[in-house]
Write an enzyme that holds these catalytic residues in place. Sequence first.
Site, PDB file in Angstrom:
ATOM      1  CB  CYS A 131      14.264  36.351  34.600  1.00 37.16           C
ATOM      2  SG  CYS A 131      13.064  37.383  35.459  1.00 37.16           S
ATOM      3  CE1 TYR A 132       9.809  33.586  32.408  1.00 39.18           C
ATOM      4  CE2 TYR A 132       9.875  35.001  34.354  1.00 39.18           C
ATOM      5  CZ  TYR A 132       9.725  33.748  33.786  1.00 39.18           C
ATOM      6  OH  TYR A 132       9.500  32.676  34.588  1.00 39.18           O
TER       7      TYR A 132
END
Lengths: 500, 128
Positions: A131-132
């Site tokens: 997600c990051y």
Amino acid sequence: MVEKSIHEINRRIKDGSVNVVTAEEMVGIVAELGADGAAKEVDVVTTGTFGAMCSSGVWVNLGHSEPPIKMQKVWFNDVEAYTGLAAVDAYIGVTQLSETRGMEYGGAHVIEDLLRGKSVDVHATAYGTDCYPRKQLDTTITLDDINQAVMMNPRNCYQKYNVATNSSNRTLHTYMGALLPDYGNATYSAAGVLSPLSNDPNYETIGTGTRIFLGGAQGYITGAGTQHDPTNKFGTIMVQGDLKKMNPDYVRAATFPGYGTSLYLGIGIPIPIINERVALATAVSDADISTNILDYATASRARPKLGQVTYEQLKSGTIDINGREVTTSSMSSFKVARKIAGELKDWIKRGEFIVSLPVDRLSTQGVFKPMLQTQETPLVGDIMSGNVVTIKQDASVYEAAKKIIESAFNHLPVVSNNNSLAGIVTSWDISKAVADDKFDLVEDIMTKDTVKAISSETIDVAAYRLDQNNVSAMPVVDKNDQVIGIITSDDISKLLARRC
Amino acid sequence: MKIRINVAPDIVVTPIIAEVILETRTLLNISQAHIDSTKGEIIADVPIDEFDKIKSALTSRGAKITIMDKPISRDEDECVECGACVSVCPVKVFTFGEDWSVNLDEGNCIQCGTCIEMCPHGALTLEQ
């Protein structure tokens, strides 16, 4: 008994009939009118303080980058901030030092630079997730570019503070400034007569939720501060405010040379006069507030207390410490404290600031406990060599050389005829005497101003002193200055090697 | 006016100040003196019209004279008037005024620099 509701006071603030005075002005008013007269007459008393508040910092939220990053570490102008939170939140603590500039620049300076509209370089690193995905980030921001900049300080606004002085023979560099040798000066902090918590020592109006002046903007008390110590009248508060609304006149970065960085912060707290008891408390004067003088030469949390003084004595410019006249310095600015109390008074008079009662009271009982240490700290007495070889000061250099060879010690403590420590002589001193062809007495070649230790000190304190004085051994003496051992940097290294 | 007199180690033991006072018959007010086996440094006040006379008397004896005309200066934007400097100054350059302003009397300054190390706001500097 005069009683006034907070609503009544705020109604007067709104219709412009409110009577506001500063805590300094209130001293005379209570003296003249008595507590009941003053409680009828005065609606709000304003206080102020402006000094170093090390337990301060700012939460920032930078917004998401593209592609997004979950910052594992982040630096603002090379000052690391805390990131153990969600992706782009970080806490800039004021005492964190720059990794490139050291003590001259720290978290406090980053905060002041942001507030002054300067741009600040951000560098972040991360391990990368689904997600990051981003692992590294460099950008340059100003205060306007970030979502939130909320000052949230775990401990501010000490009710009063200790006076610092120094009995040792060298200058100490502390968070209380430079302390000159041999009681050369004494430094103090806090505003005395204007000190917010000293004007409401029962915390009747100062508590969780109280609206305050914080750094030139309106802020709030969020609870008792860390190390809140009301039993000893060392109360503290935790505060919060919006950095974006603050005034750089009241948010000033500082460096205490040899100690590190801190933030000078202005705080003013209004005290609504809801009854006579509160009115009487705000009549506190400098002469009514006393504090302890501590000797910072003892590197221990239990610093010896050398006496007690009032803020009136401190502000007179000199105090008496065991019969000596010692010059004082204030580390906090009374002039700015007065300006803050005055500015807060104007805000209230103009109807721009509504006073509040706390939604929860601060505790009035409780003390600040020392740390529980489960690992024993070794003491000098535990590792020193007890079978120390000494030499008399009137012995010859030849005798000293012989003793060094026989004992295999590189350092010989030199003693006087009554066996008290007179100096130290090293194999280097003897080599130098030989090189100079100077075969005098030991007392002629020894170092007289000996760096020494006592057996009940911790190793850490002894190691720090060896390092500070650039020596490799210290005689250990008892309270009569009789030599009972010697501790060397080798002893300390061996101890550390055993630990690993 | 303030002067700094530097004396080399080989003449530290010679009473040159006393000799100069006797020779010039001028008062020389010593405000600080640091003398050890390696060097001697003396800060003194001398009457302005006697300066040339004193200077030649001192330099002829091997001393070095520096006029101290650059006292401590304060950056008013950085100073928060806390008064930290007040207690470390050996000659009372800094004093509190009635309104708790920190007043600066540069005339007294002997340029020792102790206050620079004390100021939390880096407001004090000595021009070299």
